[in-house]
Design an enzyme around this catalytic site. Sequence first.
Site, PDB file in Angstrom:
ATOM      1  N   ASP A 163     -10.396   2.389 -24.092  1.00  0.00           N
ATOM      2  CA  ASP A 163     -10.806   2.143 -22.708  1.00  0.00           C
ATOM      3  C   ASP A 163     -10.935   3.425 -21.921  1.00  0.00           C
ATOM      4  O   ASP A 163     -10.230   4.387 -22.180  1.00  0.00           O
ATOM      5  CB  ASP A 163      -9.717   1.349 -21.950  1.00  0.00           C
ATOM      6  N   GLU A 219       2.560  -8.015   8.542  1.00  0.00           N
ATOM      7  CA  GLU A 219       2.488  -6.556   8.701  1.00  0.00           C
ATOM      8  C   GLU A 219       3.312  -5.818   7.656  1.00  0.00           C
ATOM      9  O   GLU A 219       3.075  -4.667   7.360  1.00  0.00           O
ATOM     10  CB  GLU A 219       3.001  -6.161  10.084  1.00  0.00           C
ATOM     11  N   PRO A 259       0.816  -1.227   0.000  1.00  0.00           N
ATOM     12  CA  PRO A 259       0.000   0.000   0.000  1.00  0.00           C
ATOM     13  C   PRO A 259       0.845   1.270   0.000  1.00  0.00           C
ATOM     14  O   PRO A 259       0.328   2.353  -0.225  1.00  0.00           O
ATOM     15  CB  PRO A 259      -0.828  -0.113   1.292  1.00  0.00           C
ATOM     16  N   ARG A 268      -3.900  -7.565 -20.894  1.00  0.00           N
ATOM     17  CA  ARG A 268      -4.924  -7.240 -21.903  1.00  0.00           C
ATOM     18  C   ARG A 268      -4.451  -6.155 -22.873  1.00  0.00           C
ATOM     19  O   ARG A 268      -5.075  -5.932 -23.906  1.00  0.00           O
ATOM     20  CB  ARG A 268      -6.256  -6.874 -21.231  1.00  0.00           C
TER      21      ARG A 268
HETATM   22  N1  ADE Z   1      -0.828  -5.228  -0.211  1.00  0.00           N
HETATM   23  C1  ADE Z   1      -1.704  -4.871   0.754  1.00  0.00           C
HETATM   24  N2  ADE Z   1      -2.453  -3.835   0.360  1.00  0.00           N
HETATM   25  C2  ADE Z   1      -2.034  -3.517  -0.908  1.00  0.00           C
HETATM   26  C3  ADE Z   1      -2.409  -2.522  -1.850  1.00  0.00           C
HETATM   27  N3  ADE Z   1      -3.363  -1.621  -1.596  1.00  0.00           N
HETATM   28  N4  ADE Z   1      -1.759  -2.497  -3.032  1.00  0.00           N
HETATM   29  C4  ADE Z   1      -0.778  -3.382  -3.296  1.00  0.00           C
HETATM   30  N5  ADE Z   1      -0.391  -4.328  -2.445  1.00  0.00           N
HETATM   31  C5  ADE Z   1      -1.006  -4.403  -1.261  1.00  0.00           C
END
Ligand code: ADE
Length: 263
Positions: A185, A132, A105, A170
């Site tokens: 797209d 984590e 994230p 794709r």
């Molecule tokens: N792993 C956990 N959350 C994630 C996300 N939002 N994007 C990519 N990998 C992740």
Amino acid sequence: MRFDVFTLFPAIFDSPLKESILKRAIDAGLLEVYLHNIRDYTTDKHHITDDYPYGGGGGMVMKPEPVFAAVESVLGIRDRGSEIGDRESAISNQQSAIPIILLTPQGRPFNQSVAWELSKFDRVALICGRYEGFDERIREQLVTDEISIGDYVLTGGELAALVILDAVIRLKPGVLGDPGGPLDDSHSTGLLEYPHYTRPPEFRGWKVPEVLLSGNHAKIERWRREQSLWRTLARRPDLLQQAELSDLDRAFLARLEGDRLDS
Ligand code: ADE
């Protein structure tokens, strides 16, 4: 195109790769996905892949050894960290022809232009985390890129890897039936896509817009462009900052804005 996916849960990938377009791409030899179980690269008796964080706190951290061993062995990168210094090792990875992407994230946001960028490579490595987080040395010394698929936290990187794989493959020639498809797209043009209709021309009293039945291609093109502009202004005005707009487009948007202010 070849994807090497490093994961503790390779079975998550089974069914998405066995259906529809991804399956067809694999059968046609356009897509190869190699799943590597990080646990197979542990050297201890219990095959441990995580450990407690130094400094305390909750949650577990993915250990560096099995992740480095898996990626270096599969990609044929020599373990040069101790030999020539960590910084140079990281630089040599960063110059590697194969992007080594950590799904997290905290990564740069994935979008259609990142999908196009990755589609230019013949081979991409994706590392999926659990727990984590990763030992920071994986980030600093092994990977060449970090990608997030959105501002939320998943239980692991596997679903993110599938999202990226799907969006990238794709775009490769031959994967979709319609070769021009990806160019129209939503997002590829910088705008959201225009509405689509198919038969019947009237369903429960709801009619297909007249212009689409007119056979006038120039008019249809303009209608579609204006629908895209209108939809993008209504739903994702942020995208208009980056989109390539003609004078005609700008005049249309100014008219829409004017109408909005009047009403
Ligand atoms: N792993 C956990 N959350 C994630 C996300 N939002 N994007 C990519 N990998 C992740």
